[in-house]
Design a protein around this motif. Structure first.
Motif, PDB file in Angstrom:
ATOM      1  N   THR A 134      45.319  19.322  23.027  1.00  0.00           N
ATOM      2  CA  THR A 134      45.637  20.717  23.322  1.00  0.00           C
ATOM      3  C   THR A 134      46.117  20.953  24.752  1.00  0.00           C
ATOM      4  OG1 THR A 134      43.340  21.189  23.894  1.00  0.00           O
ATOM      5  CG2 THR A 134      43.995  21.536  21.604  1.00  0.00           C
ATOM      6  N   ARG A 135      45.857  20.033  25.648  1.00  0.00           N
ATOM      7  CA  ARG A 135      46.275  20.185  27.049  1.00  0.00           C
ATOM      8  C   ARG A 135      46.919  18.894  27.514  1.00  0.00           C
ATOM      9  NH1 ARG A 135      40.759  22.897  28.435  1.00  0.00           N
ATOM     10  NH2 ARG A 135      41.187  24.961  27.604  1.00  0.00           N
ATOM     11  N   GLU A 185      37.686  23.029  20.928  1.00  0.00           N
ATOM     12  CA  GLU A 185      38.274  22.103  21.892  1.00  0.00           C
ATOM     13  C   GLU A 185      37.179  21.270  22.543  1.00  0.00           C
ATOM     14  OE1 GLU A 185      40.769  24.083  24.708  1.00  0.00           O
ATOM     15  OE2 GLU A 185      42.311  24.490  23.204  1.00  0.00           O
ATOM     16  N   LYS A 243      41.408  18.856  19.894  1.00  0.00           N
ATOM     17  CA  LYS A 243      40.990  19.893  18.959  1.00  0.00           C
ATOM     18  C   LYS A 243      40.293  19.164  17.813  1.00  0.00           C
ATOM     19  CE  LYS A 243      43.184  23.681  18.152  1.00  0.00           C
ATOM     20  NZ  LYS A 243      44.134  24.713  17.738  1.00  0.00           N
ATOM     21  N   THR A 264      41.851  16.717  26.262  1.00  0.00           N
ATOM     22  CA  THR A 264      41.168  17.752  25.501  1.00  0.00           C
ATOM     23  C   THR A 264      41.676  17.693  24.068  1.00  0.00           C
ATOM     24  OG1 THR A 264      40.988  19.133  27.465  1.00  0.00           O
ATOM     25  CG2 THR A 264      40.653  20.213  25.350  1.00  0.00           C
TER      26      THR A 264
END
Length: 176
Positions: A35-36, A73, A62, A60
């Motif tokens: 996610t990042r 997360e 999910k 990070t």
């Protein structure tokens, strides 16, 4: 997460270089949703056979909670240490014999070291077997499926028919 290591392969044993890792839109695995941006640091050291690379990444993911099935997360700090051997001699350009060992990654014919697979394996190894959105997740009701994190449900507890004899015995004893 690709580094050109031609100069390091020409260096004497013990030489090292360090590099920051900053990967946008990296895809480690079909099932892993990042996610990042992935960030980290790597140190590459020249050894007799090739390179020893160690470092860490912050990622990070999910994930889905095992108890309540909600997505959440999960930040992770993952350390790695792997060996990389060249497939082509850096001085002559001649092909080297294939790597026989399972725990060694190849450096391609252009002397490019790709950390993606090594990082992917370490991330997969560091994902907990039971993924929880929070430590005290109450999960779902086994009868109606209500999320117990939002409050109790109206279901009556199921009684195991094998234990009904004990219930009548307990009731008889309470009446005496």
């Amino acid at each position: 997460m690709i580094f050109n290591v031609a100069q390091l392969l020409k260096s004497p044993v013990g030489t090292s270089i360090e590099a920051d890792i900053d990967a946008q839109d990296v895809q480690l695995d079909e099932d892993l949703k990042i996610t990042r941006p992935l960030s980290g640091h790597a140190r590459m050291r020249r050894i007799n056979q090739g390179l020893l690379v160690d470092g860490w990444v912050d990622v990070t993911l999910k994930l889905t909670c095992t108890r309540c099935l909600k997505e959440f997360e999960q930040p992770m700090h993952v350390a790695f240490e792997e060996r990389f051997n060249p497939t082509v001699d850096v001085l002559t350009g001649a092909s080297l014999p294939p790597i026989e060992e399972d725990d060694v990654f190849p450096i391609d014919e252009h002397h490019q070291l790709d950390l993606t697979e090594a990082v992917r394996q370490q991330v997969l190894l560091n994902i907990p077997m039971v993924t929880l959105c929070k430590e005290d997740c109450a999960g779902l009701c086994a009868q109606c499926g209500k999320d117990l994190n939002l409050g109790p449900c109206e279901c009556e507890p199921e009684v195991d028919m094998r234990m009904s004899v004990l219930k009548t015995l307990w009731q008889n004893q309470a009446q005496s």
